[in-house]
Design a protein around this motif. Sequence first.
Motif, PDB file in Angstrom:
ATOM      1  N   ALA A  55      -3.388  10.816  -2.587  1.00 28.87           N
ATOM      2  CA  ALA A  55      -1.948  10.577  -2.733  1.00 28.87           C
ATOM      3  C   ALA A  55      -1.428  11.210  -4.026  1.00 28.87           C
ATOM      4  O   ALA A  55      -0.333  11.777  -4.054  1.00 28.87           O
ATOM      5  CB  ALA A  55      -1.661   9.072  -2.726  1.00 28.87           C
ATOM      6  N   GLU A  93      -6.024  -5.350   4.094  1.00 25.70           N
ATOM      7  CA  GLU A  93      -5.524  -3.975   4.121  1.00 25.70           C
ATOM      8  C   GLU A  93      -4.202  -3.872   3.367  1.00 25.70           C
ATOM      9  O   GLU A  93      -3.937  -2.892   2.685  1.00 25.70           O
ATOM     10  CB  GLU A  93      -5.344  -3.500   5.566  1.00 25.70           C
ATOM     11  N   LEU A  94      -3.402  -4.907   3.529  1.00 30.90           N
ATOM     12  CA  LEU A  94      -2.127  -4.921   2.808  1.00 30.90           C
ATOM     13  C   LEU A  94      -2.365  -4.891   1.301  1.00 30.90           C
ATOM     14  O   LEU A  94      -1.712  -4.145   0.575  1.00 30.90           O
ATOM     15  CB  LEU A  94      -1.329  -6.176   3.194  1.00 30.90           C
ATOM     16  N   ASP A 130      -3.453  -1.498   0.245  1.00 30.31           N
ATOM     17  CA  ASP A 130      -2.291  -0.591   0.224  1.00 30.31           C
ATOM     18  C   ASP A 130      -1.452  -0.804  -1.031  1.00 30.31           C
ATOM     19  O   ASP A 130      -0.980   0.149  -1.641  1.00 30.31           O
ATOM     20  CB  ASP A 130      -1.408  -0.823   1.461  1.00 30.31           C
ATOM     21  N   VAL A 182       7.004  -5.947  -0.391  1.00 29.54           N
ATOM     22  CA  VAL A 182       6.576  -5.841   1.005  1.00 29.54           C
ATOM     23  C   VAL A 182       6.964  -7.104   1.767  1.00 29.54           C
ATOM     24  O   VAL A 182       7.500  -7.054   2.865  1.00 29.54           O
ATOM     25  CB  VAL A 182       5.057  -5.610   1.112  1.00 29.54           C
ATOM     26  N   ILE A 232       4.566   6.447   1.939  1.00 28.01           N
ATOM     27  CA  ILE A 232       3.356   5.836   2.491  1.00 28.01           C
ATOM     28  C   ILE A 232       3.742   4.550   3.197  1.00 28.01           C
ATOM     29  O   ILE A 232       4.460   3.736   2.645  1.00 28.01           O
ATOM     30  CB  ILE A 232       2.390   5.480   1.348  1.00 28.01           C
ATOM     31  N   SER A 233       3.258   4.388   4.372  1.00 33.90           N
ATOM     32  CA  SER A 233       3.604   3.156   5.070  1.00 33.90           C
ATOM     33  C   SER A 233       2.803   2.021   4.460  1.00 33.90           C
ATOM     34  O   SER A 233       1.656   2.165   4.125  1.00 33.90           O
ATOM     35  CB  SER A 233       3.290   3.274   6.550  1.00 33.90           C
ATOM     36  N   ALA A 234       3.466   0.935   4.299  1.00 35.30           N
ATOM     37  CA  ALA A 234       2.824  -0.157   3.573  1.00 35.30           C
ATOM     38  C   ALA A 234       1.868  -0.930   4.452  1.00 35.30           C
ATOM     39  O   ALA A 234       1.013  -1.636   3.982  1.00 35.30           O
ATOM     40  CB  ALA A 234       3.883  -1.093   3.028  1.00 35.30           C
ATOM     41  N   ILE A 235       2.035  -0.791   5.726  1.00 39.67           N
ATOM     42  CA  ILE A 235       1.197  -1.579   6.606  1.00 39.67           C
ATOM     43  C   ILE A 235      -0.159  -0.916   6.765  1.00 39.67           C
ATOM     44  O   ILE A 235      -0.282   0.286   6.847  1.00 39.67           O
ATOM     45  CB  ILE A 235       1.882  -1.781   7.959  1.00 39.67           C
ATOM     46  N   ALA A 236      -1.118  -1.756   6.789  1.00 39.46           N
ATOM     47  CA  ALA A 236      -2.462  -1.263   6.615  1.00 39.46           C
ATOM     48  C   ALA A 236      -3.141  -0.815   7.890  1.00 39.46           C
ATOM     49  O   ALA A 236      -2.805  -1.241   8.977  1.00 39.46           O
ATOM     50  CB  ALA A 236      -3.284  -2.386   6.024  1.00 39.46           C
ATOM     51  N   VAL A 237      -4.051   0.072   7.702  1.00 39.48           N
ATOM     52  CA  VAL A 237      -4.960   0.454   8.757  1.00 39.48           C
ATOM     53  C   VAL A 237      -6.340   0.266   8.157  1.00 39.48           C
ATOM     54  O   VAL A 237      -6.545   0.590   7.017  1.00 39.48           O
ATOM     55  CB  VAL A 237      -4.856   1.945   9.091  1.00 39.48           C
ATOM     56  N   VAL A 294      -0.963   4.753  -7.675  1.00 41.81           N
ATOM     57  CA  VAL A 294      -0.281   6.037  -7.451  1.00 41.81           C
ATOM     58  C   VAL A 294       1.000   6.080  -8.285  1.00 41.81           C
ATOM     59  O   VAL A 294       1.339   7.100  -8.876  1.00 41.81           O
ATOM     60  CB  VAL A 294       0.023   6.231  -5.953  1.00 41.81           C
ATOM     61  N   ASP A 296      -4.359 -10.671   4.284  1.00 41.83           N
ATOM     62  CA  ASP A 296      -4.403  -9.325   4.825  1.00 41.83           C
ATOM     63  C   ASP A 296      -5.019  -8.353   3.813  1.00 41.83           C
ATOM     64  O   ASP A 296      -4.348  -7.863   2.911  1.00 41.83           O
ATOM     65  CB  ASP A 296      -2.960  -8.901   5.164  1.00 41.83           C
ATOM     66  N   ASP A 334       9.232  -7.350   5.007  1.00 40.22           N
ATOM     67  CA  ASP A 334       8.602  -7.736   6.265  1.00 40.22           C
ATOM     68  C   ASP A 334       8.504  -9.237   6.399  1.00 40.22           C
ATOM     69  O   ASP A 334       7.488  -9.770   6.785  1.00 40.22           O
ATOM     70  CB  ASP A 334       7.204  -7.128   6.362  1.00 40.22           C
ATOM     71  N   GLN A 345      -3.166   0.565  -4.001  1.00 42.34           N
ATOM     72  CA  GLN A 345      -2.989   2.022  -3.982  1.00 42.34           C
ATOM     73  C   GLN A 345      -1.605   2.397  -4.520  1.00 42.34           C
ATOM     74  O   GLN A 345      -1.471   3.279  -5.371  1.00 42.34           O
ATOM     75  CB  GLN A 345      -3.164   2.556  -2.562  1.00 42.34           C
ATOM     76  N   ASP A 346      -0.587   1.700  -4.043  1.00 41.36           N
ATOM     77  CA  ASP A 346       0.779   1.963  -4.516  1.00 41.36           C
ATOM     78  C   ASP A 346       0.888   1.818  -6.028  1.00 41.36           C
ATOM     79  O   ASP A 346       1.501   2.647  -6.693  1.00 41.36           O
ATOM     80  CB  ASP A 346       1.765   0.974  -3.872  1.00 41.36           C
TER      81      ASP A 346
END
Lengths: 402, 206
Positions: free
Chosen positions: A85, B49-50, B53, B90, A104-109, B60, B47, B94, B56-57
């Motif tokens: 990134a 993964e959340l 993410d 987030v 970047i989409s915040a929802i995870a994969v 970054v 979550d 959401d 990461q944000d």
Amino acid sequence: MMEEDVYKKYSSHTIEELLQDNRFITSVTFPTEESDAYWSKALEDGTIDRPDYELAGHFIRSVQVRPERIRRSEIDNLWENIEIANKENLRRRKNRFRFYFSTISAIAVSFVFLYLLNALTQHEPAGPHASGIENIKAPNVRTTDIQLVLAGEETLSLAGEEARIVYHEEGIDINNRETDLKNRQPHTGRAVFNQLIVPPGKRSMLTFAEGTRLWVNAGTRVVYPAAFDRRQREIYVDGEVYLEVSPTAACPFVVKTDRLNVEVLGTSFNVMAYRNDTVHNIVLVSGAVKIQPGTEQEVTLSPNEMYLYANGTPEVRSVDVENYITWRSGAYRYESESLDVILKRLSRYYGREITYSPQVASLRCSGKLHLKDDLRLVLNSISHTAPIICHYDGERYMITNK
Amino acid sequence: MSAGSPDPVEDKLLWDKFLSGDDKAYAYFYKKYVGDLFSYGMRFTTDRELIKDCIQDVFVKIYSNRSRLNKTDHVKLYLFISLKNTLFNVFQKDKAFYHIDTIEPVFSVEYTIEDCMIAGEMELEREEKMRRILDSLTPRQREVIYYRYVEMMDMKCICELMDMNYQSVQNLIQRAIRKVKTLSPARDKVVLSVNKYTVKFKDKNN
């Protein structure tokens, strides 16, 4: 009793004082000899009330929570994504005038990674889902450009070192620009395929309309349907690809290679498969994949395991997955790898011919190679650790024993 | 893994290095704090993964803004606050995915009450009481307790992290402590229970 005497002297403020005391808090969680001595002395000479001391400590121990730990592999993958990134941002900053979508989409994969080198031996395509994808021929054009072959046999040549191709419902964006290309849907019920061909020395990134992303390494061909089937998503890979598969319920993702099929049981994964390599392997970082190697038995891999196929026998062993997925962020990492394998990959990555003797081929090296550097620099850095000498005649690199 | 005493001097030095473009210092902070940040984030959601993410944000963003970032002598706090803000953004976007009835994500913890070595009735009863007290804490109290006793932050940090003034944070802690104080054994029973209790901890520490 001692406790009784002590008890009478002290007010019930002590618990509160202790629980507000930095020194006390640290001593409970990280006791040292020094802190133990300090508190025993305080207890003995009666400056602290023992029951309160115990209760305060007990409370602090009780509120410790079981930490949700991040796994080693998650830390490494996350770091790689961060580096990617960051690189992306730097690049974007340089090309600020360009129009681009999407943050970047915040929802995870979640990620399943997988790596695979294909055997030289050619087998009948295996697996229960024969759709003919593996029989799609590469276009008969020799070019050093990245090529995108569309369903209508239209072939686009893309200039530059890297191409970013994004499929969406309506059409295709290339290098962050909208194009007037339409992604043709199959009307006849017969599947139509697209292809992405990345020659040696180039790389690409491909995003499918359902969200799955592929990083495509040098010297790789990917075949995929213009639109995925509802029941199964299937692509064919000859080369190396890192995938983040978008999870779609009840719709498995299958990567076919010359030699085997890999079915994603979790949500995402990474693949590499070169038709012309003699050794092939699949490395799983997290999640689960099922491997169907044609004639041999089906294998399900667990994280940190490698499925290795060399000299005709399959084998599963534990590995440091990191070594197999760093290429995405512009580095190759090796641990006791033969120069044969390393030089072959470098040759492919840079699109340059490298010749070397069998003695050189059998040398083993460990370390990290930065692929942003010029090939000459990379080879020189190897020659600092291995007993080799590197020559360049303006066209190809020749490596000899020292 | 709430890495004990973060070395503020070293952090400060390396943060300056990072601000002036040192990528190694950047990687250092990631390695040092990713575990703590993850554990912390997981207090607000289940979550994984959340949280990844969001981490990461955070990284970054500090990388791309580094020329504009301020000096700080408490990097960990800075990262914690960034993660919390990212996460709350987030949640805000959401809402439907998370807590429908609360705007703010709920801070939740599962305490690891010492369930080993509970020998006698008395201890059992005491554990039970402690459990009830912990269960009765409000999310805000839990949050403050987490910072104070798990992350071992000082009051100044907690105020910043919770965006509250000193007195309000102090009140939160005091209300929790007051509940704990009710566990203080009644005077006449003390001797016996204390003795047992002492033995118990000695055992544990050995």
